[in-house]
Design a protein around this motif. Sequence first.
Motif, PDB file in Angstrom:
ATOM      1  N   HIS A   1      81.800-100.095  -4.242  1.00  0.00           N
ATOM      2  CA  HIS A   1      83.089-100.657  -3.843  1.00  0.00           C
ATOM      3  C   HIS A   1      83.615 -99.969  -2.588  1.00  0.00           C
ATOM      4  O   HIS A   1      84.072-100.635  -1.650  1.00  0.00           O
ATOM      5  CB  HIS A   1      84.088-100.538  -5.000  1.00  0.00           C
ATOM      6  CG  HIS A   1      85.352-101.290  -4.764  1.00  0.00           C
ATOM      7  ND1 HIS A   1      86.499-100.683  -4.329  1.00  0.00           N
ATOM      8  CD2 HIS A   1      85.642-102.620  -4.893  1.00  0.00           C
ATOM      9  CE1 HIS A   1      87.451-101.591  -4.195  1.00  0.00           C
ATOM     10  NE2 HIS A   1      86.946-102.770  -4.536  1.00  0.00           N
TER      11      HIS A   1
ATOM     12  N   TYR B   1      81.300-103.427  -1.123  1.00  0.00           N
ATOM     13  CA  TYR B   1      80.824-104.466  -2.036  1.00  0.00           C
ATOM     14  C   TYR B   1      81.980-104.970  -2.894  1.00  0.00           C
ATOM     15  O   TYR B   1      82.835-104.190  -3.312  1.00  0.00           O
ATOM     16  CB  TYR B   1      79.708-103.927  -2.943  1.00  0.00           C
ATOM     17  CG  TYR B   1      78.413-103.683  -2.203  1.00  0.00           C
ATOM     18  CD1 TYR B   1      77.417-104.656  -2.190  1.00  0.00           C
ATOM     19  CD2 TYR B   1      78.200-102.498  -1.508  1.00  0.00           C
ATOM     20  CE1 TYR B   1      76.230-104.449  -1.514  1.00  0.00           C
ATOM     21  CE2 TYR B   1      77.013-102.278  -0.814  1.00  0.00           C
ATOM     22  CZ  TYR B   1      76.039-103.256  -0.823  1.00  0.00           C
ATOM     23  OH  TYR B   1      74.870-103.040  -0.142  1.00  0.00           O
TER      24      TYR B   1
ATOM     25  N   PHE C   1      83.550-106.706  -6.333  1.00  0.00           N
ATOM     26  CA  PHE C   1      83.334-106.813  -7.777  1.00  0.00           C
ATOM     27  C   PHE C   1      84.382-107.746  -8.350  1.00  0.00           C
ATOM     28  O   PHE C   1      85.529-107.767  -7.898  1.00  0.00           O
ATOM     29  CB  PHE C   1      83.440-105.437  -8.456  1.00  0.00           C
ATOM     30  CG  PHE C   1      82.257-104.571  -8.211  1.00  0.00           C
ATOM     31  CD1 PHE C   1      81.221-104.512  -9.132  1.00  0.00           C
ATOM     32  CD2 PHE C   1      82.148-103.835  -7.042  1.00  0.00           C
ATOM     33  CE1 PHE C   1      80.105-103.726  -8.902  1.00  0.00           C
ATOM     34  CE2 PHE C   1      81.036-103.061  -6.800  1.00  0.00           C
ATOM     35  CZ  PHE C   1      80.006-103.005  -7.730  1.00  0.00           C
TER      36      PHE C   1
ATOM     37  N   THR D   1      78.859-108.960  -9.466  1.00  0.00           N
ATOM     38  CA  THR D   1      78.742-108.648  -8.040  1.00  0.00           C
ATOM     39  C   THR D   1      77.538-109.413  -7.506  1.00  0.00           C
ATOM     40  O   THR D   1      76.684-109.852  -8.277  1.00  0.00           O
ATOM     41  CB  THR D   1      78.623-107.127  -7.795  1.00  0.00           C
ATOM     42  OG1 THR D   1      78.783-106.851  -6.401  1.00  0.00           O
ATOM     43  CG2 THR D   1      77.305-106.560  -8.298  1.00  0.00           C
TER      44      THR D   1
END
Length: 177
Positions: free
Chosen positions: A151, A155, A157, A167
């Motif tokens: 994160h 990225y 989620f 994800t």
Amino acid sequence: MMDLTRTSRFISMILRHKPEEIGITLDEHGWADVQALIEGVNKSHPLTMEILEEIVRNDEKGRYSFNEDHTLIRANQGHSIPVDVELKEMMPPEILYHGTGEKFTAAIDQMGLIPKSRLYVHLSADRETAVKVGRRHGKPVVYEVYAGRMHKDGYQFFLSENGVWLTKNVPVKYLHK
């Protein structure tokens, strides 16, 4: 007595992968008309509104959601067809888990976790759930996913209605067996 598990699995397949098999369509958010679903499912599995409500209410994995007036239904996640189930982007815990079968570990160790035929990689908040998922695929193997680091590295989620973390992919560097 009716086999609700078999009917539930059939409904799951329809709402996640093949609505055309019973002649229904999903809207862009994955919703299907309940009456059309019941009519289509009834061609191969006995289904009434009462049975459908029982399946949704008692599903251990929380696979389905109704809209407020129970005229629409959708699968909460696990689609292989492009739908936007209006997932909420969330900050994940530091560690999430992915359960799989031992036979898949060589590919995962090389490529990381990829969604394959689904839209997202599915992750669990606890090791026990990941072990259960892994058992469905043979001898279970659990990967720790460094979700907090992912994160921080940009990225995204999402947390589905039934508590499954999603994800797009998990590169190898964020995995530990």
